[in-house]
Structures are given as C-alpha cells and as structure tokens.
Design a protein around this motif. Structure first.
Motif, PDB file in Angstrom:
ATOM      1  N   ALA A 171       0.847  -1.182   0.000  1.00  0.00           N
ATOM      2  CA  ALA A 171       0.000   0.000   0.000  1.00  0.00           C
ATOM      3  C   ALA A 171       0.885   1.236   0.000  1.00  0.00           C
ATOM      4  CB  ALA A 171      -0.905   0.002   1.232  1.00  0.00           C
ATOM      5  N   GLN A 172       0.341   2.341  -0.503  1.00  0.00           N
ATOM      6  CA  GLN A 172       1.093   3.584  -0.542  1.00  0.00           C
ATOM      7  C   GLN A 172       1.569   3.956   0.862  1.00  0.00           C
ATOM      8  OE1 GLN A 172      -1.086   6.847  -2.159  1.00  0.00           O
ATOM      9  NE2 GLN A 172       0.626   8.238  -2.108  1.00  0.00           N
ATOM     10  N   GLY A 173       2.835   4.246   0.977  1.00  0.00           N
ATOM     11  CA  GLY A 173       3.395   4.625   2.272  1.00  0.00           C
ATOM     12  C   GLY A 173       3.843   3.452   3.120  1.00  0.00           C
ATOM     13  N   GLU A 174       3.423   2.243   2.779  1.00  0.00           N
ATOM     14  CA  GLU A 174       3.780   1.079   3.593  1.00  0.00           C
ATOM     15  C   GLU A 174       5.279   0.810   3.566  1.00  0.00           C
ATOM     16  OE1 GLU A 174       2.762  -3.698   3.964  1.00  0.00           O
ATOM     17  OE2 GLU A 174       1.578  -2.453   2.606  1.00  0.00           O
ATOM     18  N   LEU A 175       5.887   0.902   2.389  1.00  0.00           N
ATOM     19  CA  LEU A 175       7.319   0.653   2.288  1.00  0.00           C
ATOM     20  C   LEU A 175       8.099   1.729   3.045  1.00  0.00           C
ATOM     21  CD1 LEU A 175       9.581  -1.066   1.257  1.00  0.00           C
ATOM     22  CD2 LEU A 175       9.460   0.129  -0.931  1.00  0.00           C
ATOM     23  N   GLU A 176       7.663   2.978   2.931  1.00  0.00           N
ATOM     24  CA  GLU A 176       8.325   4.042   3.692  1.00  0.00           C
ATOM     25  C   GLU A 176       8.237   3.761   5.186  1.00  0.00           C
ATOM     26  OE1 GLU A 176       6.657   7.786   2.593  1.00  0.00           O
ATOM     27  OE2 GLU A 176       7.818   7.904   0.747  1.00  0.00           O
ATOM     28  N   ALA A 177       7.073   3.329   5.642  1.00  0.00           N
ATOM     29  CA  ALA A 177       6.891   3.034   7.072  1.00  0.00           C
ATOM     30  C   ALA A 177       7.795   1.876   7.497  1.00  0.00           C
ATOM     31  CB  ALA A 177       5.430   2.718   7.366  1.00  0.00           C
ATOM     32  N   TRP A 229      22.204   6.881   7.528  1.00  0.00           N
ATOM     33  CA  TRP A 229      20.868   7.420   7.721  1.00  0.00           C
ATOM     34  C   TRP A 229      20.476   7.274   9.185  1.00  0.00           C
ATOM     35  CZ3 TRP A 229      18.919   9.326   3.131  1.00  0.00           C
ATOM     36  CH2 TRP A 229      19.591   8.914   1.980  1.00  0.00           C
ATOM     37  N   THR A 230      19.821   8.302   9.716  1.00  0.00           N
ATOM     38  CA  THR A 230      19.401   8.305  11.109  1.00  0.00           C
ATOM     39  C   THR A 230      17.951   8.739  11.189  1.00  0.00           C
ATOM     40  OG1 THR A 230      21.644   8.928  11.746  1.00  0.00           O
ATOM     41  CG2 THR A 230      19.941   9.192  13.422  1.00  0.00           C
ATOM     42  N   ASN A 231      17.213   8.110  12.065  1.00  0.00           N
ATOM     43  CA  ASN A 231      15.808   8.442  12.276  1.00  0.00           C
ATOM     44  C   ASN A 231      15.662   9.885  12.764  1.00  0.00           C
ATOM     45  OD1 ASN A 231      12.989   7.746  12.668  1.00  0.00           O
ATOM     46  ND2 ASN A 231      13.431   7.870  14.851  1.00  0.00           N
ATOM     47  N   ALA A 232      14.742  10.631  12.162  1.00  0.00           N
ATOM     48  CA  ALA A 232      14.461  11.994  12.609  1.00  0.00           C
ATOM     49  C   ALA A 232      12.988  12.150  12.951  1.00  0.00           C
ATOM     50  CB  ALA A 232      14.842  13.000  11.523  1.00  0.00           C
ATOM     51  N   SER A 233      12.197  11.111  12.681  1.00  0.00           N
ATOM     52  CA  SER A 233      10.759  11.195  12.921  1.00  0.00           C
ATOM     53  C   SER A 233      10.222   9.806  13.221  1.00  0.00           C
ATOM     54  CB  SER A 233      10.060  11.756  11.678  1.00  0.00           C
ATOM     55  OG  SER A 233       8.689  11.877  11.878  1.00  0.00           O
ATOM     56  N   ASP A 234       9.209   9.747  14.067  1.00  0.00           N
ATOM     57  CA  ASP A 234       8.556   8.473  14.327  1.00  0.00           C
ATOM     58  C   ASP A 234       7.399   8.295  13.347  1.00  0.00           C
ATOM     59  OD1 ASP A 234       6.669  10.256  15.257  1.00  0.00           O
ATOM     60  OD2 ASP A 234       6.838   9.648  17.343  1.00  0.00           O
ATOM     61  N   GLU A 235       6.646   7.201  13.471  1.00  0.00           N
ATOM     62  CA  GLU A 235       5.537   6.955  12.551  1.00  0.00           C
ATOM     63  C   GLU A 235       4.490   8.056  12.606  1.00  0.00           C
ATOM     64  OE1 GLU A 235       3.931   2.964  12.423  1.00  0.00           O
ATOM     65  OE2 GLU A 235       5.862   2.186  13.069  1.00  0.00           O
ATOM     66  N   ALA A 236       4.228   8.587  13.795  1.00  0.00           N
ATOM     67  CA  ALA A 236       3.253   9.680  13.918  1.00  0.00           C
ATOM     68  C   ALA A 236       3.762  10.914  13.182  1.00  0.00           C
ATOM     69  CB  ALA A 236       2.997   9.991  15.389  1.00  0.00           C
ATOM     70  N   LEU A 272      14.844   5.864   1.152  1.00  0.00           N
ATOM     71  CA  LEU A 272      15.556   6.667   2.141  1.00  0.00           C
ATOM     72  C   LEU A 272      15.651   8.129   1.691  1.00  0.00           C
ATOM     73  CD1 LEU A 272      18.356   4.140   3.121  1.00  0.00           C
ATOM     74  CD2 LEU A 272      16.616   5.088   4.668  1.00  0.00           C
ATOM     75  N   SER A 273      15.881   8.354   0.407  1.00  0.00           N
ATOM     76  CA  SER A 273      15.956   9.727  -0.111  1.00  0.00           C
ATOM     77  C   SER A 273      14.609  10.435   0.008  1.00  0.00           C
ATOM     78  CB  SER A 273      16.418   9.719  -1.565  1.00  0.00           C
ATOM     79  OG  SER A 273      17.734   9.207  -1.651  1.00  0.00           O
ATOM     80  N   ARG A 274      13.534   9.717  -0.257  1.00  0.00           N
ATOM     81  CA  ARG A 274      12.190  10.306  -0.091  1.00  0.00           C
ATOM     82  C   ARG A 274      11.932  10.649   1.370  1.00  0.00           C
ATOM     83  NH1 ARG A 274       8.720   6.159  -3.838  1.00  0.00           N
ATOM     84  NH2 ARG A 274       9.515   6.897  -5.841  1.00  0.00           N
ATOM     85  N   LEU A 275      12.323   9.753   2.262  1.00  0.00           N
ATOM     86  CA  LEU A 275      12.155  10.025   3.686  1.00  0.00           C
ATOM     87  C   LEU A 275      13.006  11.222   4.109  1.00  0.00           C
ATOM     88  CD1 LEU A 275      12.121   6.361   5.045  1.00  0.00           C
ATOM     89  CD2 LEU A 275      10.206   7.986   5.074  1.00  0.00           C
ATOM     90  N   HIS A 276      14.171  11.374   3.510  1.00  0.00           N
ATOM     91  CA  HIS A 276      15.022  12.526   3.801  1.00  0.00           C
ATOM     92  C   HIS A 276      14.347  13.813   3.334  1.00  0.00           C
ATOM     93  CE1 HIS A 276      18.434  15.306   2.933  1.00  0.00           C
ATOM     94  NE2 HIS A 276      18.733  14.946   4.165  1.00  0.00           N
ATOM     95  N   GLU A 277      13.757  13.803   2.144  1.00  0.00           N
ATOM     96  CA  GLU A 277      13.046  14.975   1.633  1.00  0.00           C
ATOM     97  C   GLU A 277      11.876  15.354   2.533  1.00  0.00           C
ATOM     98  OE1 GLU A 277      11.887  13.968  -2.340  1.00  0.00           O
ATOM     99  OE2 GLU A 277      13.959  13.878  -3.038  1.00  0.00           O
ATOM    100  N   LYS A 278      11.294  14.381   3.217  1.00  0.00           N
ATOM    101  CA  LYS A 278      10.159  14.613   4.123  1.00  0.00           C
ATOM    102  C   LYS A 278      10.617  14.911   5.549  1.00  0.00           C
ATOM    103  CE  LYS A 278       7.214  11.490   1.513  1.00  0.00           C
ATOM    104  NZ  LYS A 278       6.446  10.239   1.557  1.00  0.00           N
ATOM    105  N   ASN A 279      11.936  15.023   5.735  1.00  0.00           N
ATOM    106  CA  ASN A 279      12.525  15.277   7.056  1.00  0.00           C
ATOM    107  C   ASN A 279      12.233  14.165   8.064  1.00  0.00           C
ATOM    108  OD1 ASN A 279      13.653  17.790   6.275  1.00  0.00           O
ATOM    109  ND2 ASN A 279      11.629  18.719   6.506  1.00  0.00           N
ATOM    110  N   ALA A 280      12.011  12.949   7.571  1.00  0.00           N
ATOM    111  CA  ALA A 280      11.769  11.815   8.456  1.00  0.00           C
ATOM    112  C   ALA A 280      13.068  11.134   8.860  1.00  0.00           C
ATOM    113  CB  ALA A 280      10.840  10.802   7.779  1.00  0.00           C
ATOM    114  N   VAL A 281      14.116  11.289   8.038  1.00  0.00           N
ATOM    115  CA  VAL A 281      15.445  10.782   8.363  1.00  0.00           C
ATOM    116  C   VAL A 281      16.469  11.863   8.025  1.00  0.00           C
ATOM    117  CG1 VAL A 281      14.878   8.338   7.977  1.00  0.00           C
ATOM    118  CG2 VAL A 281      15.841   9.690   6.104  1.00  0.00           C
ATOM    119  N   THR A 282      17.619  11.782   8.656  1.00  0.00           N
ATOM    120  CA  THR A 282      18.737  12.642   8.295  1.00  0.00           C
ATOM    121  C   THR A 282      19.796  11.765   7.657  1.00  0.00           C
ATOM    122  OG1 THR A 282      19.792  12.379  10.463  1.00  0.00           O
ATOM    123  CG2 THR A 282      18.286  14.257  10.195  1.00  0.00           C
TER     124      THR A 282
END
Length: 140
Positions: free
Chosen positions: A15-21, A76-83, A56-66
């Motif tokens: 599902a959309q977003g599932e792989l990112e999660a 890569w380091t976590n910058a955001s939780d699932e919420a 990972l690059s998409r998550l970086h663009e969304k500020n979810a990882v650094t």
C-alpha cells in the motif's frame, strides 16, 4: 495439481506509504546511523539496493530521516517516528489543495467525538504555548 497457488511466487503490492513506514521502522530499530545496505538486509521482499536508496531519499526529503556523508555513500538516522511521518503526509496533502478550509472542515466533520476532543485539547495547548513553539515544531 498440488503446489503453490497461482501468483504465490509474486510479491504482493505494498500500500502507498507502507514501504516508507517499513524502512523508517528499520532505521529506527538501528538506534543510530545505519547504511542503506544494513536497512536492505533487514527488510522483507528482497528489494534492490537502489529501491532502498530511493525510499531513504524520499524520507530525507520529508525530514523523516537525516543523512550524513560516509565516504561515497550516506548513513541514515531516524528523525521522525511513525506519527511524525503521518503528520508530514497529512501536511503535504493539505498543502496540495486550493481550498484548505474545505479540506479541514471535511476532516474535522469526519472525526469521532473522542478524536475531536483530542484535537481541541491539542489546539488549546498549542495556542497557550504561543507562535514561537509552533515555529520550533515545524522546523522554521
């Protein structure tokens, strides 16, 4: 004939977003900087290395990882939780709409009474904290 059912060899479509999660959860489980290869090894489905880098690059663009340069690659380091990731998605959807008020009105009207009360409490706390607190939480 016995054997696997038709299509059993194929991977199901996520599902959309599932792989990112899933990728975000793996990065978070690392507890610190991790490589894309490390993330790939811990994901199901035998994803290509380039797919993991793209997510990972998409998550970086969304500020979810650094990310930090490590030789020719990154860690890569976590910058955001699932919420936080869900909130970023919601914000992106809202930013893409012309009639923000209508979207927000529909969203609020669809809330359960409990969620509506939670939202009121959050808005009240945010108003009491003042505009500087809101700017800090949005990374401005």
């Amino acid at each position: 004939m016995g054997g696997a059912p038709s299509g059993a060899g194929r991977l199901r479509r996520r599902a959309q977003g599932e792989l990112e999660a899933q990728v975000l959860a793996v990065v978070r489980a690392g507890g610190g900087p991790v490589t894309a290869g490390w993330v790939r090894e811990r994901l199901e489905g035998g994803l290509a290395h380039t797919t993991v880098i793209t997510i990972l690059s998409r998550l970086h663009e969304k500020n979810a990882v650094t990310r930090t340069r490590a030789g020719r690659s990154y860690t890569w380091t976590n910058a955001s939780d699932e919420a936080g990731l869900a909130a970023l998605r919601m914000r992106r959807v809202l930013d893409g709409e012309r009639d923000r008020e209508a979207v927000l009105a529909r969203f609020v009207s669809a809330l359960t009474p409990g969620d509506e009360e939670r939202l009121r409490a959050l808005l009240s706390r945010a108003a009491q904290a003042g505009p500087d607190a809101a700017d800090a939480t949005e990374g401005r």
